[in-house]
Design an enzyme around this catalytic site. Structure first.
Site, PDB file in Angstrom:
ATOM      1  N   HIS A  84       7.058  10.721   5.103  1.00 39.00           N
ATOM      2  CA  HIS A  84       6.867  10.729   6.549  1.00 39.00           C
ATOM      3  C   HIS A  84       7.987   9.926   7.205  1.00 39.00           C
ATOM      4  CE1 HIS A  84       2.247  11.304   5.909  1.00 39.00           C
ATOM      5  NE2 HIS A  84       2.924  12.437   5.807  1.00 39.00           N
ATOM      6  N   HIS A 123       0.818  -1.211   0.000  1.00 36.13           N
ATOM      7  CA  HIS A 123       0.000   0.000   0.000  1.00 36.13           C
ATOM      8  C   HIS A 123       0.854   1.264   0.000  1.00 36.13           C
ATOM      9  CE1 HIS A 123       0.513   0.920   4.355  1.00 36.13           C
ATOM     10  NE2 HIS A 123       0.579  -0.382   4.482  1.00 36.13           N
ATOM     11  N   HIS A 169       8.022   6.314   5.009  1.00 33.17           N
ATOM     12  CA  HIS A 169       7.195   5.875   3.890  1.00 33.17           C
ATOM     13  C   HIS A 169       6.726   7.102   3.121  1.00 33.17           C
ATOM     14  CE1 HIS A 169       4.346   6.560   7.249  1.00 33.17           C
ATOM     15  NE2 HIS A 169       3.575   7.052   6.279  1.00 33.17           N
ATOM     16  N   THR A 226      -2.204   8.248   9.448  1.00 28.65           N
ATOM     17  CA  THR A 226      -3.043   8.555   8.286  1.00 28.65           C
ATOM     18  C   THR A 226      -3.488   7.290   7.555  1.00 28.65           C
ATOM     19  OG1 THR A 226      -1.145   8.832   6.807  1.00 28.65           O
ATOM     20  CG2 THR A 226      -1.925  10.792   7.990  1.00 28.65           C
TER      21      THR A 226
END
Length: 276
Positions: free
Chosen positions: A116, A64, A91, A197
Site C-alpha cells: 500500500h 505490526h 507498508h 485497514t
C-alpha cells in the site's frame, strides 16, 4: 509497546471495541468481483510525479508491519482523484511462508502479499488532518504474485532478513518506480471508497487497487515470515479479513481504452530518466 501496535495485534473482530470506525459501513479491504464492477471512463491514467526519483528512505519494522516513510515531493494526480495527493508512506501485508496474505481479494482469490502506497491531500500537514476528510487519503494497492523463475526484483526488501527485533531498521536508496509493475500497466485498476485497514479504521480513503501483479519468488515472499511482531511472535498473516461492501460500487478504469499518446508519455519519461 505503543497503543496502536497493541490494538493491531488484537483479533480484528475486536477492533470495534477500541475504535468505533472499525464497525463502520464503508470498511476495507473488500473482495472485488469482476462481473460486478462498473467501467468508468473518468478513471484515466495517473500522473505520477517523482516516482522515478531516487531517494534515501528509512525502512522500519514498526512492530505490526514493515513501513517506509516517503518524501512529500512524490505526488499523484489524475485518475479521477479530486486533487493532487502527496506521498506519506508505504507498508506491506502478507501471509505465512509465501501463502495467501493480501488484504484485497479479486474474485475470491487472495494473493501472497499486498503493498500500500499511502498519499494524503496536498493541502494537509498531517495524517490526523487527512483522516477527518472522507477523501483525505489516496492509497495505491498492488498485489505480489509468485513467479518461480523470478529472484532479483525488490532485493531492497531482502534486507528484512536481518530484522529480528521491532526496532531494527535500515536505509535504502531507491525509487518507487522500482517497486511497482511496468508503467504501462498503471491504467488498469479498480476504484472504491473505503477505510484504513488497521485501527483507527477511519473511513477516509480513496482506494485504487491495480490488477497487474508484481512478481516475486516464493523464497523472497517467505523471507517476510522471519520478521517478528512487537510481542516476539512471528510476523505472519498480517492482513485484515475482507469487509462487506454494504451497497458500495467498485469501478474499473477501462484500461484497454488508454490512448497511444498516454503510453508514449510514460515511455518517454522512462527513457528520459534512464539517460540522466
Amino acid at each position: 509497546m505503543s497503543t496502536l501496535i497493541q490494538i493491531c495485534l488484537e483479533s480484528p473482530a475486536r477492533w470495534g471495541k477500541v475504535s468505533e470506525h472499525c464497525d463502520g459501513r464503508t470498511q476495507s479491504p473488500v473482495n472485488i468481483v469482476r462481473k460486478r464492477v462498473l467501467p468508468d471512463g473518468r478513471l484515466t491514467p495517473f500522473q505520477l510525479s517523482d516516482y522515478l526519483h531516487r531517494f534515501r528512505g528509512h525502512l522500519v519494522n514498526n512492530g505490526h508491519s514493515v513501513q517506509l516513510d516517503l518524501p512529500s515531493h512524490i505526488k499523484i494526480s489524475g485518475g479521477n482523484l479530486p486533487v493532487t495527493y502527496k506521498a506519506l508512506q508505504l507498508h506491506l501485508h502478507w501471509g505465512k511462508h509465501g501463502g495467501p496474505g493480501s488484504e484485497h481479494l479479486i474474485d475470491g482469490e487472495q494473493f501472497p502479499m499486498e503493498i500500500h502506497i499511502v498519499h494524503l491531500k496536498e493541502k494537509y500537514h498531517s495524517l490526523s488532518e487527512a483522516l477527518k476528510d472522507r477523501a483525505g487519503l489516496a492509497v495505491l494497492g498492488f498485489f505480489f504474485q509468485v513467479n518461480t523463475f523470478f529472484n532479483i526484483l525488490n532485493d531492497y526488501f531482502l534486507v528484512l532478513l536481518m530484522f529480528d527485533k521491532t526496532d531494527n531498521s535500515t536505509m535504502l536508496d531507491l525509487s518507487l518506480a522500482e517497486l511497482i509493475p511496468d508503467f504501462k500497466s498503471l491504467n488498469e485498476y479498480f476504484r472504491y471508497d473505503g477505510s484504513l485497514t488497521t485501527p483507527s479504521c477511519a473511513e477516509a480513503v480513496v482506494w485504487t487497487v491495480f490488477e497487474h501483479t508484481i512478481p516475486l519468488s516464493r523464497n523472497q515472499l517467505s523471507a517476510f515470515s522471519k520478521l517478528k511482531f512487537s510481542d516476539g511472535q512471528p510476523m505472519i498473516n498480517s492482513y485484515r479479513p475482507v469487509q462487506p461492501l454494504n451497497g458500495r460500487q467498485v469501478y474499473y478504469s477501462r484500461g484497454h481504452l488508454a490512448t497511444t499518446s498516454n503510453m508514449l508519455i510514460l515511455l518517454a519519461a522512462l527513457v528520459t530518466y534512464s539517460t540522466l
